[in-house]
Design a protein around this motif. Structure first.
Motif, PDB file in Angstrom:
ATOM      1  N   GLY A  16       0.773  -1.098   0.084  1.00  0.00           N
ATOM      2  CA  GLY A  16       0.088   0.025  -0.087  1.00  0.00           C
ATOM      3  C   GLY A  16       0.909   1.253   0.110  1.00  0.00           C
ATOM      4  O   GLY A  16       0.227   2.525  -0.192  1.00  0.00           O
ATOM      5  N   PHE A  17       2.261   1.093   0.011  1.00  0.00           N
ATOM      6  CA  PHE A  17       2.911   2.347   0.311  1.00  0.00           C
ATOM      7  C   PHE A  17       4.258   2.137  -0.891  1.00  0.00           C
ATOM      8  O   PHE A  17       5.291   2.826  -0.633  1.00  0.00           O
ATOM      9  CB  PHE A  17       3.647   2.291   1.454  1.00  0.00           C
ATOM     10  CG  PHE A  17       2.718   2.907   2.687  1.00  0.00           C
ATOM     11  CD1 PHE A  17       2.575   4.326   3.200  1.00  0.00           C
ATOM     12  CD2 PHE A  17       1.849   2.086   3.346  1.00  0.00           C
ATOM     13  CE1 PHE A  17       1.667   4.660   4.211  1.00  0.00           C
ATOM     14  CE2 PHE A  17       0.769   2.482   4.298  1.00  0.00           C
ATOM     15  CZ  PHE A  17       0.772   3.678   4.679  1.00  0.00           C
ATOM     16  N   GLU A  18       3.752   1.415  -1.806  1.00  0.00           N
ATOM     17  CA  GLU A  18       4.590   1.219  -2.933  1.00  0.00           C
ATOM     18  C   GLU A  18       5.148   2.475  -3.703  1.00  0.00           C
ATOM     19  O   GLU A  18       6.331   2.519  -4.522  1.00  0.00           O
ATOM     20  CB  GLU A  18       4.274   0.097  -3.924  1.00  0.00           C
ATOM     21  CG  GLU A  18       4.157  -1.031  -3.387  1.00  0.00           C
ATOM     22  CD  GLU A  18       3.018  -1.576  -2.666  1.00  0.00           C
ATOM     23  OE1 GLU A  18       2.546  -2.555  -2.409  1.00  0.00           O
ATOM     24  OE2 GLU A  18       2.146  -0.539  -2.432  1.00  0.00           O
ATOM     25  N   ASP A  22       9.908  -1.701  -9.688  1.00  0.00           N
ATOM     26  CA  ASP A  22      11.132  -2.377  -9.050  1.00  0.00           C
ATOM     27  C   ASP A  22      10.678  -2.229  -7.344  1.00  0.00           C
ATOM     28  O   ASP A  22      11.407  -2.377  -6.731  1.00  0.00           O
ATOM     29  CB  ASP A  22      12.413  -2.031  -9.275  1.00  0.00           C
ATOM     30  CG  ASP A  22      12.992  -2.622 -10.563  1.00  0.00           C
ATOM     31  OD1 ASP A  22      12.427  -3.401 -10.918  1.00  0.00           O
ATOM     32  OD2 ASP A  22      13.744  -1.814 -11.239  1.00  0.00           O
ATOM     33  N   VAL A  23       9.525  -1.665  -6.898  1.00  0.00           N
ATOM     34  CA  VAL A  23       9.209  -1.645  -5.602  1.00  0.00           C
ATOM     35  C   VAL A  23       8.062  -2.636  -5.476  1.00  0.00           C
ATOM     36  O   VAL A  23       7.114  -2.937  -6.133  1.00  0.00           O
ATOM     37  CB  VAL A  23       8.458   0.003  -5.603  1.00  0.00           C
ATOM     38  CG1 VAL A  23       8.052   0.187  -4.136  1.00  0.00           C
ATOM     39  CG2 VAL A  23       9.365   0.904  -5.837  1.00  0.00           C
ATOM     40  N   VAL A  24       8.262  -3.512  -4.306  1.00  0.00           N
ATOM     41  CA  VAL A  24       7.642  -4.550  -3.838  1.00  0.00           C
ATOM     42  C   VAL A  24       7.115  -4.313  -2.558  1.00  0.00           C
ATOM     43  O   VAL A  24       7.825  -3.950  -1.649  1.00  0.00           O
ATOM     44  CB  VAL A  24       8.352  -6.057  -4.007  1.00  0.00           C
ATOM     45  CG1 VAL A  24       7.532  -6.882  -3.591  1.00  0.00           C
ATOM     46  CG2 VAL A  24       8.946  -6.100  -5.482  1.00  0.00           C
ATOM     47  N   GLY A  25       5.780  -4.520  -2.357  1.00  0.00           N
ATOM     48  CA  GLY A  25       4.969  -4.496  -1.112  1.00  0.00           C
ATOM     49  C   GLY A  25       5.070  -5.631  -0.365  1.00  0.00           C
ATOM     50  O   GLY A  25       4.937  -6.840  -1.013  1.00  0.00           O
ATOM     51  N   VAL A  26       4.881  -5.739   1.028  1.00  0.00           N
ATOM     52  CA  VAL A  26       5.102  -6.782   1.821  1.00  0.00           C
ATOM     53  C   VAL A  26       3.838  -6.660   3.043  1.00  0.00           C
ATOM     54  O   VAL A  26       3.995  -5.302   3.347  1.00  0.00           O
ATOM     55  CB  VAL A  26       6.342  -6.967   2.385  1.00  0.00           C
ATOM     56  CG1 VAL A  26       6.927  -6.295   3.309  1.00  0.00           C
ATOM     57  CG2 VAL A  26       6.222  -8.628   3.010  1.00  0.00           C
TER      58      VAL A  26
END
Length: 355
Positions: free
Chosen positions: A87-89, A118-122
């Motif tokens: 949600g904060f990518e 290249d931004v991955v959320g967890v």
């Protein structure tokens, strides 16, 4: 003369165009050398300068470098994958609301050092006190689900909300990524910049990760060439860092060369009885300006090339325009200068080598 007045200290500064070496003898006498920089491997120029010493160098080398500075200004950076909370990518793309030019109808800002793809959320979330709101998920399935993106990383940056209060989740992510992709260095934001404000912390971690492979390779080659001599690198705050510390945290060296110039200007001012100074340093790739009033003091809210950096930095403003900057016409026909530079190879046009 060498035996009675040995060389006791050697310092070298690497710029985009020239590499300068200064050796001081026990008596205070100074010996200097200047050689062209070697952009493909800046360490070669350092070793060439050391070879000109009239006698053996001492056991330690003090090094100011613009390798990280120029790489960031010219965006010669590693491919970074940023891991942040789901949600904060878009944290790097959204930036802050402040505009660099208040009246520009179409303001232009440099793109983040990490591409949005290249931004991955967890999953997982902590509150401002570090308490768990949502537990971090099982990371093995998460890595498999995002393997296509993660496997392309030359370096990782991990920045989770409120990790400055508790970095356990970042450490768990770092360990899982290191086990799955051992070739890529990992920057954890809470270790590098344990401060609140997730955008600035994420930007600092991303810059560090983007510089890590370049600086690690450079400093490893240089240390090998020095043959066991201790390597100290000038930090952006004006102090010296062990080579291995600089390799792991290259963001601390983004103002390495300029910081040495400011510290030298301040020392001269102290000897002259002046405590209000304007220091100006134009190199081949960048120009650096610093105002020092009263004391030389680092701040932790600096920036370089519009990237906020929450690590200690001397008050230095750097622009990507120097003596070797390349002039060109943009799409609208306007004359632009920099940040790309002719450097030392081929060098400015006056070198006669096709620059």
């Amino acid at each position: 003369m060498a035996a009675a007045d040995p060389i006791v200290r050697v310092a070298v500064d690497t710029g985009g165009t020239f590499t300068d070496l200064v050796a001081r003898r026990a008596s205070g006498a100074v010996w200097r050398a200047k050689v062209p920089s070697t952009p493909d491997d800046p360490g070669r120029a350092i070793l060439a300068a050391l070879a000109q010493l009239p006698e053996a160098a001492p056991a330690a080398l003090r090094h100011g470098t613009t390798v990280a500075t120029n790489a960031l200004l010219e965006r010669r950076l590693a491919r970074v994958v940023l891991v942040t909370n789901a949600g904060f990518e878009d944290v790097l793309a959204l930036r802050r609301q402040a505009r660099p030019d208040l009246y520009a109808l179409h303001p232009a800002v440099p793109p983040p050092v990490v591409h949005r793809d290249d931004v991955v959320g967890v999953g997982g979330r902590r509150d401002a006190s570090g308490a768990v709101l949502q537990a971090l998920p099982d990371l093995a399935p998460w890595i498999e689900a995002h393997r296509a993106t993660l496997a392309g990383a030359e370096a990782f940056a991990v920045c989770l909300l409120h990790s400055y209060a508790d970095g356990s989740d970042e450490r768990a992510l770092g360990a899982a990524l290191a086990a799955a992709f051992p070739q890529a260095p990992i920057t954890l934001s809470h270790r590098l910049a344990p401060v609140f404000r997730e955008y600035e912390r994420a930007a600092t971690a991303a810059v560090n990760a983007a510089l890590s492979p370049l600086m690690a390779r450079y400093l490893a080659r240089l240390a090998e060439g020095l043959g066991g001599r201790a390597l100290w690198v000038m930090g952006s705050a004006g102090g010296l860092l062990p080579g291995e510390v600089a390799a792991a945290g290259p963001v601390h060296t983004v103002l390495s060369g300029p910081a040495g110039g400011v510290r030298g200007a301040w020392a001269v001012g102290q000897r002259c009885g002046a405590d209000r100074l304007l220091a100006f340093d134009m190199g081949g790739t960048s120009t650096d300006v610093s105002v020092v009033a009263g004391a030389l003091q680092a701040a932790e809210d600096g920036h370089l090339a519009a990237h906020p950096l929450r690590v200690p930095l001397l008050p230095i403003e750097t622009v990507g325009a120097g003596g070797g900057s390349i002039a060109y016409l943009d799409a609208g026909g306007a004359l632009r200068v920099g940040p790309a530079s002719a450097g030392a190879v081929p060098g400015p046009a006056c070198y006669g080598r096709g620059g």
